[in-house]
Write an enzyme that holds these catalytic residues in place. Structure first.
Site, short mmCIF file in Angstrom:
data_model
loop_
_atom_site.label_atom_id
_atom_site.label_comp_id
_atom_site.label_asym_id
_atom_site.label_seq_id
_atom_site.Cartn_x
_atom_site.Cartn_y
_atom_site.Cartn_z
NE ARG A 186 -2.58 0.92 3.52
CZ ARG A 186 -3.32 0.69 4.59
NH1 ARG A 186 -4.60 0.39 4.46
NH2 ARG A 186 -2.80 0.77 5.81
CD GLU B 298 -11.78 6.28 4.54
OE1 GLU B 298 -11.67 5.80 3.40
OE2 GLU B 298 -10.87 6.31 5.36
CE LYS C 149 -3.05 4.28 7.23
NZ LYS C 149 -4.33 4.87 7.50
C1 COI Z 1 -4.60 2.95 11.36
O1 COI Z 1 -5.61 2.31 11.68
O2 COI Z 1 -3.48 2.49 11.37
C2 COI Z 1 -4.75 4.31 10.93
O3 COI Z 1 -4.16 4.68 9.97
C3 COI Z 1 -5.51 5.19 11.76
C4 COI Z 1 -4.64 6.26 12.30
C5 COI Z 1 -4.90 7.51 11.54
C6 COI Z 1 -4.82 6.41 13.76
#
Ligand code: COI
Length: 355
Positions: free
Chosen positions: A101, A238, A202
């Site tokens: 990812r 989401e 991400k």
């Molecule tokens: C994760 O679940 O790893 C996330 O990316 C959430 C994070 C922004 C706390």
């Protein structure tokens, strides 16, 4: 090995030999920064490849004020967890999915990325160097945060010439403390992602734009926000940091990932487990009305694991969901965490033991 790295590696070995756990109050873990001892760092510059990564004591990093990440947000992150098993082994859950990812996100953000092997080596080294911070089974997990940032200086709007890959870790407990079952606010004014944007990777830039909606909702007593699609405002997407599922009868549905929704690794795993349980799983566009008519709703993510939604409010209409025993989320969470912590047999080859 250079003398400085030799010293680090000796220190890792001698500490781990005589102290099983770091001095942390394991009963008080939430989801915050508890510094551990080491982090991993690796650089890449001028169109080259990442190389010569190493562990280093956890510390502040130095960046030029004109670093690409500070000025134009050229950065990605990942999140995965290390689990301590009952017999004191250490497991990672599908870490190669995080590596892939990150590579996918790096293409979108025009950044070089570490290879899958480099990513896995970095994560393993970071976890093992900090193994005293992996909480006892049942108290929490070690959250691992890989970061890929444009660290080189830029002033014109353009990709940086130097990139830094960094991995740090922190012991964590429950993400959403408070009553079991989130009280969701369906946000119909502010948006998280747009088609063609970066909602499906991400990128570090996907999160702070959600703060305002989150703060406004919290001020009204809600625990989190559910965003709608930004084109029609009709379909659920989401939450601020996790994917959503709804259950109606035997059909479990989650928004399809078409660029505005993060392809969550927990999401993907929950789909597979639900199919094994015999549920029909649909990845599709989900009108907000379906949310209001669902029997059950829950969210998934590395940080939140599988968290039930107790209620949702959309334009003044509030609906409540079943969160008690016998619910699907409960069964799914038990199975997922059972595999992650080695309590259940991992028939899918999802866990990776590290030592
Ligand atoms: C994760 O679940 O790893 C996330 O990316 C959430 C994070 C922004 C706390």
């Amino acid at each position: 090995m250079p003398p400085s790295l030799q010293k680090i590696s000796q220190s890792v070995e001698s500490r781990s030999a005589d102290e099983k756990y770091a001095d942390v109050n394991w009963d008080e873990l939430g989801f915050g920064v508890i510094p551990t001892e080491f982090m991993y760092i690796m650089k890449c510059s001028n169109g080259g490849e990442f190389s010569q990564g190493h562990l280093t004591p956890y510390r502040n990093i130095e960046l030029s004020p004109s670093a690409g990440v500070l000025n134009y947000g050229q950065g990605l992150f990942e999140g995965l967890k290390a689990y301590r098993t009952e017999d004191d082994r250490f497991l990672l859950f599908r870490p190669e999915e995080n590596a892939l990812r990150m590579q996918m996100g790096a293409e979108r953000m025009l950044m070089p990325s570490p290879s899958t092997q480099q990513f896995l080596d970095a994560v393993k080294q970071t976890v093992l160097a900090n193994k005293r911070w992996i909480p006892p089974l049942g108290k929490g997990t070690l959250y691992v945060r890989p970061l890929l940032i444009g660290s080189g200086p830029v002033l014109g709007v353009a990709p940086a010439a130097e990139y830094t890959f960094l991995v740090f870790a922190a012991p964590v407990g429950i993400y959403h403390k408070g009553p079991a079952g989130l009280n969701l606010y369906v946000e119909d004014q502010l948006h998280r992602a747009t088609p063609g944007g970066t909602g499906g990777v991400k990128s570090i830039t996907n999160y702070s734009p959600a703060y305002l909606a989150q703060q406004q909702a919290r001020a009204k007593g809600f625990s989190d926000v559910l965003f709608l699609d930004s084109v029609t405002g009709k379909y659920i997407e989401e939450l601020t940091a996790c994917n959503i599922f709804i259950l109606k009868g035997n059909v479990l549905a989650t928004p399809a990932v078409h660029g505005t929704i993060l392809p969550g690794i927990t999401r993907k795993s929950i789909i597979a487990i639900a199919l094994d349980f015999g549920y029909q799983v649909e990845e599709r566009v989900i009108p907000v009305e379906d949310l209001l008519e669902a029997d059950e709703a829950f969210c998934t993510g590395t940080a939140v694991v599988v968290t039930p939604i107790g209620a949702a409010t959309y334009q003044g209409k509030r609906v409540e969901y079943n969160t008690g025993k016998g619910t699907l989320f409960h069964k799914l969470r038990e199975t997922l965490t059972g595999i992650q912590t080695g309590r259940l047999e991992d028939k899918k080859g999802w866990t990776m033991e590290i030592n």
